[in-house]
Design a protein around this motif. Structure first.
Motif, mmCIF file in Angstrom:
data_model
loop_
_atom_site.group_PDB
_atom_site.id
_atom_site.type_symbol
_atom_site.label_atom_id
_atom_site.label_comp_id
_atom_site.label_asym_id
_atom_site.label_seq_id
_atom_site.Cartn_x
_atom_site.Cartn_y
_atom_site.Cartn_z
ATOM 1 N N MET B 224 45.388 4.364 81.507
ATOM 2 C CA MET B 224 44.336 4.696 82.030
ATOM 3 C C MET B 224 44.271 5.923 82.025
ATOM 4 S SD MET B 224 41.814 2.716 83.530
ATOM 5 C CE MET B 224 40.409 3.479 83.321
ATOM 6 N N ASP B 225 42.832 6.198 80.704
ATOM 7 C CA ASP B 225 42.344 7.291 80.490
ATOM 8 C C ASP B 225 40.936 8.069 81.609
ATOM 9 O OD1 ASP B 225 40.784 9.518 80.375
ATOM 10 O OD2 ASP B 225 41.420 9.934 77.928
ATOM 11 N N LYS B 226 40.945 8.122 82.935
ATOM 12 C CA LYS B 226 40.146 8.278 83.818
ATOM 13 C C LYS B 226 39.371 9.750 83.140
ATOM 14 C CE LYS B 226 42.558 6.408 87.991
ATOM 15 N NZ LYS B 226 43.291 6.587 89.294
ATOM 16 N N VAL B 227 39.318 10.324 82.525
ATOM 17 C CA VAL B 227 38.628 11.089 82.225
ATOM 18 C C VAL B 227 36.997 10.446 81.748
ATOM 19 C CG1 VAL B 227 38.361 13.576 81.264
ATOM 20 C CG2 VAL B 227 39.801 13.283 82.491
ATOM 21 N N ASN B 228 38.088 9.333 80.678
ATOM 22 C CA ASN B 228 37.156 9.108 79.631
ATOM 23 C C ASN B 228 36.593 7.258 80.360
ATOM 24 O OD1 ASN B 228 36.630 11.353 77.623
ATOM 25 N ND2 ASN B 228 38.851 10.694 77.184
ATOM 26 N N GLY B 229 37.568 7.111 80.993
ATOM 27 C CA GLY B 229 36.949 5.547 81.346
ATOM 28 C C GLY B 229 37.944 5.102 81.204
ATOM 29 N N LYS B 230 38.141 4.897 79.162
ATOM 30 C CA LYS B 230 39.420 4.765 78.669
ATOM 31 C C LYS B 230 40.206 4.157 78.632
ATOM 32 C CE LYS B 230 36.662 5.318 75.437
ATOM 33 N NZ LYS B 230 35.427 3.894 74.225
ATOM 34 N N LEU B 231 40.763 2.550 79.049
ATOM 35 C CA LEU B 231 42.165 2.238 79.507
ATOM 36 C C LEU B 231 42.647 1.390 77.562
ATOM 37 C CD1 LEU B 231 44.265 0.363 80.840
ATOM 38 C CD2 LEU B 231 43.085 -1.410 80.905
ATOM 39 N N THR B 232 44.052 2.063 77.231
ATOM 40 C CA THR B 232 44.194 1.803 76.435
ATOM 41 C C THR B 232 45.951 0.622 76.682
ATOM 42 O OG1 THR B 232 44.559 3.364 74.955
ATOM 43 C CG2 THR B 232 45.604 3.109 73.965
ATOM 44 N N GLU B 254 34.865 -2.382 81.390
ATOM 45 C CA GLU B 254 33.920 -2.932 80.239
ATOM 46 C C GLU B 254 34.999 -3.028 79.097
ATOM 47 O OE1 GLU B 254 29.113 -2.701 79.148
ATOM 48 O OE2 GLU B 254 29.577 -0.460 80.969
ATOM 49 N N GLU B 255 34.098 -3.994 78.192
ATOM 50 C CA GLU B 255 34.826 -4.593 76.830
ATOM 51 C C GLU B 255 35.014 -3.382 76.361
ATOM 52 O OE1 GLU B 255 35.006 -8.826 75.316
ATOM 53 O OE2 GLU B 255 36.552 -8.063 74.480
ATOM 54 N N HIS B 256 34.411 -2.584 76.093
ATOM 55 C CA HIS B 256 34.255 -1.576 74.840
ATOM 56 C C HIS B 256 35.213 -0.049 75.301
ATOM 57 C CE1 HIS B 256 31.573 2.020 76.402
ATOM 58 N NE2 HIS B 256 31.266 0.693 77.271
ATOM 59 N N ASN B 257 35.321 -0.022 76.136
ATOM 60 C CA ASN B 257 36.258 0.428 77.050
ATOM 61 C C ASN B 257 37.491 0.344 77.856
ATOM 62 O OD1 ASN B 257 34.770 2.651 77.779
ATOM 63 N ND2 ASN B 257 33.913 1.974 79.262
ATOM 64 N N ILE B 258 38.269 -0.693 76.947
ATOM 65 C CA ILE B 258 39.587 -1.317 76.054
ATOM 66 C C ILE B 258 39.834 -1.061 75.369
ATOM 67 C CG2 ILE B 258 41.111 -3.027 76.919
ATOM 68 C CD1 ILE B 258 39.724 -3.820 79.324
ATOM 69 N N ARG B 259 41.173 -0.970 74.726
ATOM 70 C CA ARG B 259 41.375 -0.656 73.420
ATOM 71 C C ARG B 259 43.128 -1.492 73.642
ATOM 72 N NH1 ARG B 259 44.195 4.656 69.986
ATOM 73 N NH2 ARG B 259 44.742 3.234 68.348
ATOM 74 N N VAL B 260 42.929 -2.701 72.848
ATOM 75 C CA VAL B 260 44.443 -3.246 73.016
ATOM 76 C C VAL B 260 45.305 -3.080 71.612
ATOM 77 C CG1 VAL B 260 45.421 -5.716 73.284
ATOM 78 C CG2 VAL B 260 44.134 -4.858 74.691
ATOM 79 N N ILE B 287 46.022 2.339 86.565
ATOM 80 C CA ILE B 287 44.753 2.508 87.155
ATOM 81 C C ILE B 287 45.093 3.237 88.530
ATOM 82 C CG2 ILE B 287 42.831 1.988 88.418
ATOM 83 C CD1 ILE B 287 42.710 -0.488 86.059
ATOM 84 N N VAL B 288 46.225 3.013 89.482
ATOM 85 C CA VAL B 288 46.287 2.973 90.911
ATOM 86 C C VAL B 288 47.028 5.040 90.716
ATOM 87 C CG1 VAL B 288 47.808 3.071 92.487
ATOM 88 C CG2 VAL B 288 47.002 1.083 91.614
ATOM 89 N N THR B 289 47.830 5.387 89.637
ATOM 90 C CA THR B 289 48.576 6.095 89.383
ATOM 91 C C THR B 289 48.414 7.203 88.591
ATOM 92 O OG1 THR B 289 49.806 5.674 87.690
ATOM 93 C CG2 THR B 289 50.817 4.830 90.159
ATOM 94 N N GLY B 290 47.113 6.902 87.456
ATOM 95 C CA GLY B 290 46.558 7.669 87.082
ATOM 96 C C GLY B 290 47.524 8.048 85.644
ATOM 97 N N ARG B 291 48.563 7.568 85.760
ATOM 98 C CA ARG B 291 49.813 7.861 84.627
ATOM 99 C C ARG B 291 50.032 6.841 83.512
ATOM 100 N NH1 ARG B 291 53.811 10.938 88.586
ATOM 101 N NH2 ARG B 291 55.298 11.013 85.859
ATOM 102 N N ASP B 557 40.356 -1.550 68.689
ATOM 103 C CA ASP B 557 38.957 -0.599 68.272
ATOM 104 C C ASP B 557 38.966 -0.634 66.389
ATOM 105 O OD1 ASP B 557 38.816 0.295 70.675
ATOM 106 O OD2 ASP B 557 38.993 2.428 70.338
ATOM 107 N N THR B 558 39.345 -1.358 65.648
ATOM 108 C CA THR B 558 39.672 -1.049 63.828
ATOM 109 C C THR B 558 39.219 -2.320 63.718
ATOM 110 O OG1 THR B 558 41.893 -0.210 64.270
ATOM 111 C CG2 THR B 558 40.698 1.219 63.865
#
Lengths: 163, 807
Positions: B224-232, B254-260, B287-291, B557-558
């Motif tokens: 979870m990239d908390k800076v950009n709000g993106k979850l990979t 939101e789905e656009h913020n998730i990359r699987v 999400i909890v740890t930010g790592r 994403d692609t």
């Protein structure tokens, strides 16, 4: 448990790693030396995905402690060939469709490499017995056996030509 | 020959390495050098490791959980419990089957190995140490592992979360441990025919609980990239796009913020279709740890908790005339779904496509009903190297045919032959509602029987029985027959969806200026060789060499949205999308070629790797020339570039079929067996890469061998898993695995753009009955009708012993 320094020769290079004695060799190889070719499949010595050579023997690195590998000579799949010159076995597995998902392949080829040192001219039955410690879920082994026999023939032909 | 001689049409065609070529695999360079990229190879800066505290009990109430000692261990970052996930509504999650499943134990546990708490630590060793330090106090409850006992009136209530008497996702529930009754066909008419039939055979056939057990277990890395709000989210996902949608719905991101991303996958076989608690916990922990947080199952986690398959108790009645014409089939299944109904089936089909159970036969009337039942076993119910519940159906009908042959005192090959659907009956409408697209069963069957000298084998077998009776040998000979029909390529959006997503698939192609290309698909290879074979489909469609086409899958994403790879759907659905997208490229290329050649669009035609002026083949533009022109010339009425995308909704399923014969020697005294010969004829329609097809058949047959001859996820009465490691769970080695002979016929699918049907799962579907029928056939002369799998040495010895052959 305190960490200690272990020294081992891995693919021809001397490496020093800091590890707890209980750490497993596969963990040291994958996590500390970034050699992710050998894989973890079962952690009980059954599947052989973690097979490497240690002091001239095939071992399941998931059940060898780092401490046991201190001072050892180790070869992994990464030591067998490189993009500029694949090992004969690597070429043979490609040629004869001896792999599918690729997860067992590093262990399988590393085992086959040692098998051909132990028995340079094996029969089909001897190959099947010789790789019985390495499981594959995809290929049904038929093309793996074919690949190893083809590699053996090629190595032997090259040897004869050189003599 | 001088260098200026233009290549012949054949030479140009060969250079493409298109359809029908045994092209070597492009994946193999990295795999043979140990340079694959599997999920456990992924390392991210600051990454943490998760591990589960799991229930030792099959059914228990949780009295208390104490995490103090675990949290005190240096390097432990967090220990998550259900109560920590509850504020996020993530302590339970929806299953693919319309049920819900605990992510972490919410008050009680319902199967051994169930996830109770998730430990997050700096490395795996610390996480494993901390798992040992979590203290959980349980109160044991009565355990039910038998689906028939689970339906007894006084059986313990397993799912206290479900409202008594309320309907489930698939209709009324008639008991507190009942999930659904799903029915197809005409019950009354079927019973009427059977009740007045000349001959009826009846049998209970069990297909035991097994597990796909790919060599790589399941795992995920969430970041979870908390800076950009993106979850990979990296993971072992057979359906990455669906995972993204589910992750979005569950997490609210939101789905656009998730990359699987599905990286290389070390075998799937159905195991990696579902969403498991480990994935959810790695996301929450990140999400909890930010790592970044990695979760990788160990082998016991894998066998005990994720994705069992089968566990079907199939009661069959089949009727026929005295001369062997089948008149009706009645099937009732008691289906053990474990603690949560997490079957991976299209939404409207809670028993998958089990109603393909009339098989290859023209059966006028049929009925099937499936009762789903909760027990204290792990959830799952995946299609282990088969389309949804098709292996169960094929095993059922191919055993019923053998039992009926005994009842009729008839040769089982002949009984099949006189009941096959005939070539001129296709498209064939089955009594249970399917439209079989194409087939030629008699040709395949005759070819198979001739190849193995079936008549000769039967003579040898009869002589062997006589020799056995005279005491001259202790070995019997079994001839295992199977003619299977699969139903794959799910599926038409009008009736197939997963969590509401229609089961289409997709392909997007970009042609580069210099005439090479990239194509991206909604599927994901797990060893099937998509990067090799999909490029071959395209090579033939667009005239660009397969070696100049990159295939990419698995990054949401692609890649275009698709439903993923399982149920042999990649070739039937994504392969069709690939061909259709290729045809869009070709249509645009035709306009460009006509412009360049200064003729009307209709005056040029496609020829292998170029467009030629009709009647003047010396005037042509190659696809490479056309690609370049598309980027550097202003062509009136045509947009620059050369790209296409296709979302393909298949009009029907495809119906691959095959004829298998297994010849097996059985030692009556030791129960050991030796497969002397295995002949497998497959008809998968148009053949894309014969080398890859053969490899798929070898692998599927070996998984069939495993299931038929030794594999079982077994429980004791206390709910303990007895086969949780590879010591007890049978995976064949090279020594037990026989040599296979493969063969084929080719009956193209009439509705698929290139006529392909899919093949990866056929050998498992057809192989299990072939191996099992060989065991039964060896003892047919002594009256054996049915003995349940797995046919390990002990069970075969027991068959012989029960038949008095050791006396």
């Amino acid at each position: 448990m305190g960490k200690q320094i272990y020294k081992m020769t891995v693919n021809g290079q001397v490496k020093e790693v800091m590890a707890e004695p209980r750490e497993l060799l596969i963990y040291v190889l994958r996590e500390k030396l970034d050699l992710t070719g050998p894989h973890v499949g079962c952690e009980t010595s059954h599947c052989g995905a973690c097979t490497v050579e240690m002091n001239g023997m095939s071992v399941k690195s998931c059940t060898v402690f780092a401490a046991q590998a201190d001072g050892a000579e180790i070869t992994t799949i990464e030591g067998l060939g490189d993009p500029d010159g694949l090992h004969v076995l690597q070429e043979a597995f490609k040629e004869h469709h001896g792999l599918q998902c690729g997860y067992c392949t590093p262990g399988m080829i590393t085992r086959a490499h040692r098998l051909l040192q132990e028995n340079p001219n094996p029969t089909e039955v001897e190959v099947r017995m010789g790789i019985a410690g390495n499981l594959c879920r995809c290929t049904g082994y038929q093309n793996i056996v074919k690949s190893i026999l083809a590699a053996a023939a090629q190595i032997n032909a090259a040897k004869e030509a050189a003599e | 020959m001088n260098d200026l001689t233009p290549p012949t049409r054949e030479e140009r065609s060969a250079k493409l390495k298109g359809l029908g070529t045994s092209r070597k695999r492009v994946e193999d360079a990295r795999f043979t050098q140990g340079k694959g990229n599997y999920v456990d190879d992924i390392k991210l800066p600051g990454m943490l490791h998760g591990d589960f505290v799991r229930s030792p009990y099959g059914h228990a109430r949780i009295k208390s959980v104490n995490i103090d000692a675990a949290m005190a261990l240096p390097g432990v970052i967090a220990v998550l419990q259900a109560k920590d996930l509850e504020p996020l509504s993530l302590h339970w999650m929806p299953t693919l089957a319309g049920d819900k499943q605990m992510v972490l134990a919410d008050g009680k546990v319902l199967f051994q190995g169930q996830e109770v708490a998730f430990v997050v630590a700096e490395d795996r060793y610390i996480a494993a140490d901390a798992v040992e330090l979590v203290e959980v106090e349980y109160e044991e409850l009565p355990v039910v592992v038998d689906p028939f006992k689970a339906l007894a009136p006084d059986a313990p209530v397993l799912r206290e979360d479900l409202e008594a008497g309320a309907d489930g996702a698939h209709g009324p529930r008639r008991h507190h441990n009942h999930i659904f009754l799903w029915e197809e066909g005409d019950k009354a008419a079927t019973e009427q025919v059977i009740d007045s039939a000349e001959v009826v055979a009846e049998e209970m056939i069990c297909y035991q609980r097994v597990h796909p057990c790919p060599l790589e277990t399941c795992g995920s890395v969430a970041s979870m990239d908390k800076v950009n709000g993106k979850l990979t989210l990296y993971g072992t996902f057979q359906a990455p796009h669906v995972v993204r949608t589910v992750a979005s719905l569950l997490s609210g991101i939101e789905e656009h913020n998730i990359r699987v991303v599905s990286p290389d996958i070390g075998g799937g076989f159905g195991n990696k279709v579902g969403v498991y608690p480990g994935y959810v916990c790695s996301i929450v922990a990140s999400i909890v740890t930010g790592r970044p947080v990695k979760f990788i199952e160990d082998r016991m986690d894998n066998l005990m908790t994720t994705a069992f398959a089968r566990d079907y108790w199939m009661k069959g009645r089949i009727s026929a005339t005295k001369d062997g014409k089948i008149t009706a089939l009645h099937a009732h299944v008691t289906a053990d779904h474990g603690a949560f109904d997490a079957c991976a089936d299209p939404t409207k089909f809670p028993a998958g496509f089990f109603h393909i159970c009339t098989g290859s036969y023209d059966i006028p009337v049929a009925y099937c009903g499936v009762d789903g039942v909760y027990t204290n076993k792990a959830p799952g119910g995946v299609a282990y190297r088969c389309s949804f519940r098709v292996t169960e159906a094929a095993y059922f009908i191919e055993r019923m045919i053998e039992v009926l042959a005994m009842e009729l005192n008839m040769d089982a090959a002949e009984l099949r032959r006189i009941n096959f659907i005939k070539k001129d009956q296709f498209p064939y409408h089955s009594a249970l509602g399917w439209e079989y697209d194409s087939g030629d069963y008699h040709t395949a069957w005759d070819k198979a029987l001739e190849a193995v000298d079936y008549a000769g084998l039967r003579k040898e077998q009869a002589a062997r029985v006589e020799a056995f009776k005279r005491g001259e040998t202790r070995k019997l000979l079994g001839i295992g027959l199977c003619h299977f029909t699969e139903i794959v390529g799910a599926g038409p959006v009008k009736n197939c969806d997963i969590l509401g997503m229609g089961m289409f698939d997709s392909c997007e192609i970009r042609i580069h200026p210099t005439g090479s290309a990239i194509a991206r698909l909604g599927t994901i290879s797990q060893g099937q060789g998509h990067a090799t074979t999909f490029a071959q489909i395209l090579a033939t469609e667009i005239g660009i060499p397969a070696d100049s086409i990159t295939i990419e899958e698995g990054d949401t994403d692609t890649a275009p949205y698709g439903l993923g790879t399982y149920g042999s759907r990649s070739t039937p659905v994504a392969g069709a999308a690939t061909a259709m997208a290729g045809r869009k490229i070709r249509a645009k290329a035709q306009m460009i070629a006509a412009y360049l050649l200064e003729v009307h669009d209709d005056d040029v035609e496609f020829d292998v790797d170029r467009f030629v002026v009709k009647g003047a083949p010396e005037r042509f533009k190659t696809m490479a020339e056309i690609a370049y022109a598309s980027y550097n010339q202003a062509i009136p009425g045509v947009e620059p570039g050369l790209e296409a995308v296709s979302y393909y909704d298949p009009p029907n399923m495809t119906y691959p079929f095959g004829a298998y014969v297994c010849v097996m020697e059985i030692d009556v005294d030791t129960g050991t067996h030796e497969v002397r010969q295995f002949y497998a004829l497959d008809d998968c329609g148009t053949r894309i890469n014969p080398m890859v097809i053969e490899g798929q058949v070898h692998g599927g047959l070996t998984e069939a061998l495993a299931i038929a001859m030794g594999q079982e996820i077994a429980y004791d009465e206390m709910g303990n898993v007895k086969t949780g490691t590879l010591m007890d769970f049978f995976l064949p080695t090279a020594v037990e695995t026989p040599h296979y002979t493969t063969d084929f016929t080719e009956t193209p699918s009439p509705h698929h753009p290139i006529g392909a049907k899919g093949v990866g799962e056929s050998p498992n579907v057809g192989g299990v009955p072939a191996f099992s029928n060989a065991v039964h056939d060896a003892f047919r002369a002594f009256g054996l009708r049915q003995s349940n799998m797995p046919h390990d040495h002990w069970r075969i010895w027991k068959i012989a012993n029960d038949l008095g052959l050791h006396d």
